[in-house]
Enzyme design. Structure first.
Site, PDB file in Angstrom:
ATOM      1  N   VAL A 152       0.746  -1.043  -0.097  1.00 18.61           N
ATOM      2  CA  VAL A 152       0.031   0.010   0.079  1.00 18.61           C
ATOM      3  C   VAL A 152       1.049   1.059   0.079  1.00 18.61           C
ATOM      4  O   VAL A 152       1.000   1.889  -1.008  1.00 18.61           O
ATOM      5  CB  VAL A 152      -1.141   0.033   1.339  1.00 18.61           C
ATOM      6  CG1 VAL A 152      -2.060   1.124   1.095  1.00 18.61           C
ATOM      7  CG2 VAL A 152      -1.732  -1.313   1.224  1.00 18.61           C
ATOM      8  N   CYS A 153       1.301   1.650   1.058  1.00 21.22           N
ATOM      9  CA  CYS A 153       1.840   3.075   1.215  1.00 21.22           C
ATOM     10  C   CYS A 153       3.584   3.050   0.586  1.00 21.22           C
ATOM     11  O   CYS A 153       3.857   3.909   0.057  1.00 21.22           O
ATOM     12  CB  CYS A 153       1.980   3.558   2.732  1.00 21.22           C
ATOM     13  SG  CYS A 153       0.537   3.545   3.558  1.00 21.22           S
ATOM     14  N   VAL A 154       4.146   1.904   0.747  1.00 26.50           N
ATOM     15  CA  VAL A 154       5.361   1.886   0.177  1.00 26.50           C
ATOM     16  C   VAL A 154       5.468   1.697  -1.371  1.00 26.50           C
ATOM     17  O   VAL A 154       5.963   2.516  -2.159  1.00 26.50           O
ATOM     18  CB  VAL A 154       6.213   0.572   0.774  1.00 26.50           C
ATOM     19  CG1 VAL A 154       7.666   0.246  -0.071  1.00 26.50           C
ATOM     20  CG2 VAL A 154       6.582   0.628   2.257  1.00 26.50           C
TER      21      VAL A 154
END
Length: 179
Positions: A113-115
């Site tokens: 998700v964020c990475v």
């Protein structure tokens, strides 16, 4: 080329409750190794922290705080975000511009998700990227283990050529910061 180390979402609420992310302690140790080498080379270290009002990751809450054991200092820059994209509606790009950073080393949570989102956005913005291949993590999912997810993203992200900038996935111990 001026570098910066970006540590994404290594926060209490994501690392402390059971079940913990895949290799949680080892990932924090690898991130701390990156932080130490970055500081020795006088490379800036920026911490990105996700927040959501009315949840355990609300700004300023114990869950929002950086994870125990992470080598953060009180004067380290913190970028607050509310989406998986560390650049969207944040001042990250402006901070990096002031620093003159053109190469980013990324690590943290959550791989898929964020990475992933931050890596793709940074590539789209023209940054040269190194993903610390063993210093990002996530939780197991019903469709794949966290180890499989990390392996998949390391292979997928480093294979993208269409952004016009390289995305490397290297073990944290192999990442060098130029002084």
């Amino acid at each position: 080329m001026s570098s910066a180390l970006i540590v994404i979402d290594v926060q209490n609420v994501l690392f402390e409750p059971e079940p913990r992310p895949y290799e949680a302690d080892a990932v924090i140790d690898r991130i701390n190794g990156l932080i130490a080498r970055a500081r020795t080379a006088k490379v800036p270290v920026l911490f990105v922290q996700h927040e959501s009002s009315g949840t355990p990751i609300e700004y300023g809450s114990p869950g929002w705080a950086l994870a125990a054991g992470l080598d953060a200092r009180p004067d380290d820059p913190v970028v607050r975000k509310t989406t998986p994209d560390s650049f969207l509606r944040t001042d990250l790009a402006e901070r990096l511009a002031v620093l003159g950073a053109t190469r980013l080393v990324l690590c943290g949570y959550a791989t898929e998700v964020c990475v992933d989102t931050t890596t793709r956005r940074a590539a789209g913005l023209g940054y040269q990227l190194t993903l610390a291949a063993d210093a990002h993590t996530t939780h197991d999912k019903t469709h794949a283990s966290a180890a499989q997810i990390r392996t998949h993203h390391n292979a997928t992200l480093s294979a993208i050529r269409s952004f016009g900038v390289p995305i490397q996935a290297l073990p944290a111990a192999e990442i060098v910061f130029d002084a």
